[in-house]
Scaffold this motif. Structure first.
Motif, PDB file in Angstrom:
ATOM      1  N   ALA A  13      71.802  11.022 -59.261  1.00  0.00           N
ATOM      2  CA  ALA A  13      70.171  11.828 -58.945  1.00  0.00           C
ATOM      3  C   ALA A  13      69.212  10.633 -60.038  1.00  0.00           C
ATOM      4  CB  ALA A  13      70.451  13.244 -60.261  1.00  0.00           C
ATOM      5  N   ALA A  14      70.277  10.409 -61.157  1.00  0.00           N
ATOM      6  CA  ALA A  14      69.275   8.648 -61.360  1.00  0.00           C
ATOM      7  C   ALA A  14      68.474   7.994 -60.354  1.00  0.00           C
ATOM      8  CB  ALA A  14      70.083   8.574 -61.852  1.00  0.00           C
ATOM      9  N   SER A  15      69.199   7.932 -59.028  1.00  0.00           N
ATOM     10  CA  SER A  15      67.978   7.203 -58.067  1.00  0.00           C
ATOM     11  C   SER A  15      67.235   7.423 -57.588  1.00  0.00           C
ATOM     12  CB  SER A  15      69.550   6.636 -56.364  1.00  0.00           C
ATOM     13  OG  SER A  15      69.908   7.972 -56.635  1.00  0.00           O
ATOM     14  N   ARG A  16      66.727   9.061 -57.603  1.00  0.00           N
ATOM     15  CA  ARG A  16      65.584   9.541 -56.796  1.00  0.00           C
ATOM     16  C   ARG A  16      64.913   9.999 -57.706  1.00  0.00           C
ATOM     17  NH1 ARG A  16      67.225  13.244 -53.151  1.00  0.00           N
ATOM     18  NH2 ARG A  16      69.609  13.113 -52.194  1.00  0.00           N
ATOM     19  N   THR A  17      64.851   9.344 -59.057  1.00  0.00           N
ATOM     20  CA  THR A  17      62.799   9.520 -59.552  1.00  0.00           C
ATOM     21  C   THR A  17      63.050   7.971 -60.130  1.00  0.00           C
ATOM     22  OG1 THR A  17      64.393  11.897 -59.991  1.00  0.00           O
ATOM     23  CG2 THR A  17      62.776  10.612 -61.926  1.00  0.00           C
ATOM     24  N   VAL A  18      61.548   7.599 -60.230  1.00  0.00           N
ATOM     25  CA  VAL A  18      61.264   6.696 -60.680  1.00  0.00           C
ATOM     26  C   VAL A  18      60.707   6.684 -62.098  1.00  0.00           C
ATOM     27  CG1 VAL A  18      61.621   5.618 -57.886  1.00  0.00           C
ATOM     28  CG2 VAL A  18      59.320   6.542 -59.230  1.00  0.00           C
ATOM     29  N   ALA A  19      60.947   5.966 -62.097  1.00  0.00           N
ATOM     30  CA  ALA A  19      60.054   5.465 -64.053  1.00  0.00           C
ATOM     31  C   ALA A  19      58.974   5.987 -63.697  1.00  0.00           C
ATOM     32  CB  ALA A  19      60.146   3.940 -64.857  1.00  0.00           C
ATOM     33  N   VAL A 159      51.034  -3.065 -54.271  1.00  0.00           N
ATOM     34  CA  VAL A 159      52.551  -1.694 -54.286  1.00  0.00           C
ATOM     35  C   VAL A 159      51.845  -0.913 -54.022  1.00  0.00           C
ATOM     36  CG1 VAL A 159      54.154  -1.135 -55.751  1.00  0.00           C
ATOM     37  CG2 VAL A 159      53.461  -3.096 -56.003  1.00  0.00           C
ATOM     38  N   LEU A 160      52.444   0.306 -52.882  1.00  0.00           N
ATOM     39  CA  LEU A 160      51.927   1.975 -52.307  1.00  0.00           C
ATOM     40  C   LEU A 160      53.282   2.468 -52.741  1.00  0.00           C
ATOM     41  CD1 LEU A 160      50.446   1.019 -49.161  1.00  0.00           C
ATOM     42  CD2 LEU A 160      49.317   1.680 -51.025  1.00  0.00           C
ATOM     43  N   ASP A 161      52.909   3.128 -53.540  1.00  0.00           N
ATOM     44  CA  ASP A 161      53.998   4.579 -53.936  1.00  0.00           C
ATOM     45  C   ASP A 161      53.364   6.115 -53.813  1.00  0.00           C
ATOM     46  OD1 ASP A 161      56.122   3.127 -55.066  1.00  0.00           O
ATOM     47  OD2 ASP A 161      54.921   3.103 -57.553  1.00  0.00           O
ATOM     48  N   LYS A 162      54.375   6.878 -53.178  1.00  0.00           N
ATOM     49  CA  LYS A 162      54.408   7.898 -53.092  1.00  0.00           C
ATOM     50  C   LYS A 162      54.337   9.124 -53.645  1.00  0.00           C
ATOM     51  CE  LYS A 162      54.762  11.438 -48.783  1.00  0.00           C
ATOM     52  NZ  LYS A 162      55.717  12.223 -50.101  1.00  0.00           N
ATOM     53  N   VAL A 163      53.667  10.165 -54.201  1.00  0.00           N
ATOM     54  CA  VAL A 163      54.604  11.379 -54.898  1.00  0.00           C
ATOM     55  C   VAL A 163      55.215  12.011 -53.952  1.00  0.00           C
ATOM     56  CG1 VAL A 163      52.188  11.536 -56.324  1.00  0.00           C
ATOM     57  CG2 VAL A 163      52.540  12.791 -54.485  1.00  0.00           C
ATOM     58  N   ARG A 164      55.768  13.074 -54.732  1.00  0.00           N
ATOM     59  CA  ARG A 164      57.170  13.756 -53.932  1.00  0.00           C
ATOM     60  C   ARG A 164      56.300  15.085 -53.436  1.00  0.00           C
ATOM     61  NH1 ARG A 164      58.265  18.494 -57.165  1.00  0.00           N
ATOM     62  NH2 ARG A 164      56.901  18.649 -59.848  1.00  0.00           N
ATOM     63  N   GLN A 165      57.412  14.662 -52.366  1.00  0.00           N
ATOM     64  CA  GLN A 165      57.208  16.235 -51.954  1.00  0.00           C
ATOM     65  C   GLN A 165      56.458  17.796 -52.768  1.00  0.00           C
ATOM     66  OE1 GLN A 165      55.960  14.619 -49.125  1.00  0.00           O
ATOM     67  NE2 GLN A 165      56.840  16.352 -48.078  1.00  0.00           N
ATOM     68  N   TYR A 166      55.807  18.541 -52.296  1.00  0.00           N
ATOM     69  CA  TYR A 166      55.109  19.384 -53.727  1.00  0.00           C
ATOM     70  C   TYR A 166      55.486  21.128 -52.929  1.00  0.00           C
ATOM     71  CZ  TYR A 166      51.448  18.232 -50.818  1.00  0.00           C
ATOM     72  OH  TYR A 166      49.576  18.157 -50.386  1.00  0.00           O
ATOM     73  N   PHE A 167      56.075  21.054 -52.262  1.00  0.00           N
ATOM     74  CA  PHE A 167      56.667  22.561 -51.700  1.00  0.00           C
ATOM     75  C   PHE A 167      56.362  23.825 -53.118  1.00  0.00           C
ATOM     76  CE2 PHE A 167      60.058  20.311 -51.772  1.00  0.00           C
ATOM     77  CZ  PHE A 167      60.938  21.904 -52.000  1.00  0.00           C
ATOM     78  N   GLY A 214      64.600  15.895 -44.555  1.00  0.00           N
ATOM     79  CA  GLY A 214      65.101  15.670 -46.205  1.00  0.00           C
ATOM     80  C   GLY A 214      66.951  15.008 -46.445  1.00  0.00           C
ATOM     81  N   PRO A 215      67.004  14.625 -47.750  1.00  0.00           N
ATOM     82  CA  PRO A 215      67.990  13.521 -48.621  1.00  0.00           C
ATOM     83  C   PRO A 215      69.452  14.568 -47.567  1.00  0.00           C
ATOM     84  CG  PRO A 215      67.248  15.034 -50.006  1.00  0.00           C
ATOM     85  CD  PRO A 215      65.998  15.429 -49.022  1.00  0.00           C
ATOM     86  N   ARG A 216      70.194  14.560 -46.924  1.00  0.00           N
ATOM     87  CA  ARG A 216      71.241  15.250 -46.308  1.00  0.00           C
ATOM     88  C   ARG A 216      72.245  14.545 -47.380  1.00  0.00           C
ATOM     89  NH1 ARG A 216      68.944  12.099 -42.627  1.00  0.00           N
ATOM     90  NH2 ARG A 216      71.373  11.448 -41.406  1.00  0.00           N
ATOM     91  N   LEU A 372      65.257  24.130 -55.041  1.00  0.00           N
ATOM     92  CA  LEU A 372      64.959  23.306 -54.781  1.00  0.00           C
ATOM     93  C   LEU A 372      64.618  21.810 -55.446  1.00  0.00           C
ATOM     94  CD1 LEU A 372      65.019  24.464 -50.935  1.00  0.00           C
ATOM     95  CD2 LEU A 372      66.868  23.832 -52.060  1.00  0.00           C
ATOM     96  N   GLY A 373      63.813  22.526 -55.955  1.00  0.00           N
ATOM     97  CA  GLY A 373      63.387  20.839 -56.963  1.00  0.00           C
ATOM     98  C   GLY A 373      63.749  20.970 -58.111  1.00  0.00           C
ATOM     99  N   PRO A 374      62.719  20.485 -58.857  1.00  0.00           N
ATOM    100  CA  PRO A 374      61.825  19.194 -58.488  1.00  0.00           C
ATOM    101  C   PRO A 374      61.885  17.978 -57.407  1.00  0.00           C
ATOM    102  CG  PRO A 374      61.852  19.373 -60.610  1.00  0.00           C
ATOM    103  CD  PRO A 374      62.922  19.748 -60.147  1.00  0.00           C
ATOM    104  N   TRP A 375      61.296  17.874 -56.413  1.00  0.00           N
ATOM    105  CA  TRP A 375      61.813  17.033 -55.033  1.00  0.00           C
ATOM    106  C   TRP A 375      61.897  15.366 -55.776  1.00  0.00           C
ATOM    107  CZ3 TRP A 375      64.750  19.544 -51.539  1.00  0.00           C
ATOM    108  CH2 TRP A 375      65.136  18.221 -50.745  1.00  0.00           C
ATOM    109  N   GLN A 376      62.243  14.740 -54.894  1.00  0.00           N
ATOM    110  CA  GLN A 376      62.802  13.651 -55.162  1.00  0.00           C
ATOM    111  C   GLN A 376      62.220  12.206 -55.478  1.00  0.00           C
ATOM    112  OE1 GLN A 376      65.311  12.645 -51.983  1.00  0.00           O
ATOM    113  NE2 GLN A 376      64.332  12.478 -50.761  1.00  0.00           N
TER     114      GLN A 376
END
Length: 397
Positions: A13-19, A159-167, A214-216, A372-376
């Motif tokens: 799980a720790a690999s899914r959220t960035v600082a 550097v381009l970072d994208k916010v998480r999916q927000y469904f 999605g992450p399988r 399901l969330g918060p998404w990665q």
């Protein structure tokens, strides 16, 4: 029924959220659309590039745009969203300028990246105008941004970072709850509320693409996916369908205090391409035709979209409406989130999950309204694969 893949790596799980970090600006990433009759075929060439589709076939499918004078509403809607985001950012004193770029029409990603780079910005947070996980709704944007960095010679410069999916973020969910509630109230006002039905409409995609969305390798909280298969894990459609079913169910649960026991269906629209290739079903028009004879009225919520663009205006406001009229069925099509203040505020909440003004500042708490969330933040390299793996940007491990 499809079994879970056996050989995919398991991610913690720790690999899914960035600082959190300090960003210079925001890039609003859109799809793009033509803004005149002369733009229609060049635009469709852009969308279908690499697929060998002749102009004659493009002209056959251009009638949606021709019907509206060749103008898609999507660009103006994104101009309005950009302005609303700027106002919200100003109200919070965040000091983040907003740039706008599209995948398939002006202003292109290349133009936006060159502009923000010339203005001195180097660390960019990307807001994509899609809420759900799929190749076309997430990975394709990241691939196209990577390609734009390469074309413009800005790799290593930005550097381009994208916010998480927000469904399932409140900013997306709450306006949809309000819209469905108001739609059902409209049926009451019309007298067609004895046996209403709600349809949540989203874009159909090839079934094979949905199945790998999605992450399988793990659930969003990092829990490994069961490898035995079966309905407890997956009943088809990947995370793309699972997310939309979860949000649709949540919306109906929220309106049940006023409208209990209203049946609902997740339906699909706007399929294209080779008719022999399986796409997600049921098609909305077939689903309308199959409604029970005693159905008195229909509310359609375009849950899969964030603005009332061409596919909403044509497929729902024209084709679905005609199908309802043929059945003698009252239809209420409710709006997308658009520039609803709650949605705009929610997008900036997502920004504040990732952006901090200075090192040591606390980011905004990550919130979600479904299990399901918060998404990665971080996408696995094999997440939502398209035709072939390509370089991506915005937090892909």
């Amino acid at each position: 029924m499809t079994a879970a893949p056996e050989a995919l790596p398991r991610l913690a799980a720790a690999s899914r959220t960035v600082a959190p970090a300090t960003y210079d600006c925001i890039l609003l990433a859109g799809f793009g659309g033509p803004e005149g009759q002369d733009d229609v075929i060049p635009y469709l060439r852009n969308v279908t590039a690499g697929r060998g589709v002749p102009d004659e076939r493009l002209e056959e499918v251009s009638h949606h745009y021709r019907h509206f004078g060749g103008v898609s509403p999507i660009n103006q809607q994104n101009r309005e969203l950009k302005a609303a985001l700027e106002a919200e950012i100003s109200s919070r004193d965040l000091g983040l300028p907003v740039y706008w770029g599209n995948r398939f029409w002006e202003p292109y990603f290349d133009d936006a990246l060159k502009e923000l780079h010339a203005d001195g910005h180097r660390r960019v947070l990307v807001l994509v105008t899609t809420a759900f996980s799929s190749y076309s709704g997430c990975r394709a944007y990241r691939e196209d941004l990577a390609a734009a960095l390469s074309r413009t010679g800005l790799e290593g410069e930005i550097v381009l970072d994208k916010v998480r999916q927000y469904f399932d973020h409140p900013g997306f969910v709450e306006p949809n709850v309000t819209a469905v509630r108001e739609g059902l109230r409209a049926l009451v006002a019309s007298g067609d509320d004895a046996a209403p039905h709600v349809m949540f409409a989203t874009h159909s995609i090839p079934s094979a693409a949905a199945d790998v969305s999605g992450p399988r390798e793990a659930l969003p909280d990092g829990t490994p996916v069961p490898t035995g298969g079966g309905e407890d894990w997956y009943a088809g459609g990947g995370w793309y369908v699972a997310q939309q079913r979860a949000v649709s169910a949540l919306v109906m649960d929220r309106v049940a205090d006023e409208f209990p026991d209203v049946p609902w269906t997740l339906v699909f629209q706007s399929r294209s391409g080779d008719p022999s290739v399986p796409w997600l079903e049921p098609d909305i028009n077939l689903a309308i035709e199959a409604l029970p004879a005693d159905t008195s009225g229909l509310v359609i919520s375009p849950i899969g979209f964030v603005s009332d663009h061409m596919e909403v205006a044509w497929d729902l406001d024209n084709e679905a409406l005609e199908t309802c009229e043929e059945r003698g069925l009252t239809m209420v099509r409710v709006p997308t989130v658009g520039v609803d203040p709650a949605f705009v505020s929610g997008l900036i909440d997502l920004v504040e999950e990732r952006h901090v003004a200075a090192a040591g500042d606390a980011p905004r708490e990550r919130v979600a309204l479904t299990e399901l969330g918060p998404w990665q933040d971080v996408c696995p390299t094999d997440c939502c694969l398209g035709r072939a793996a390509k370089p991506t940007v915005a937090s892909c491990d």
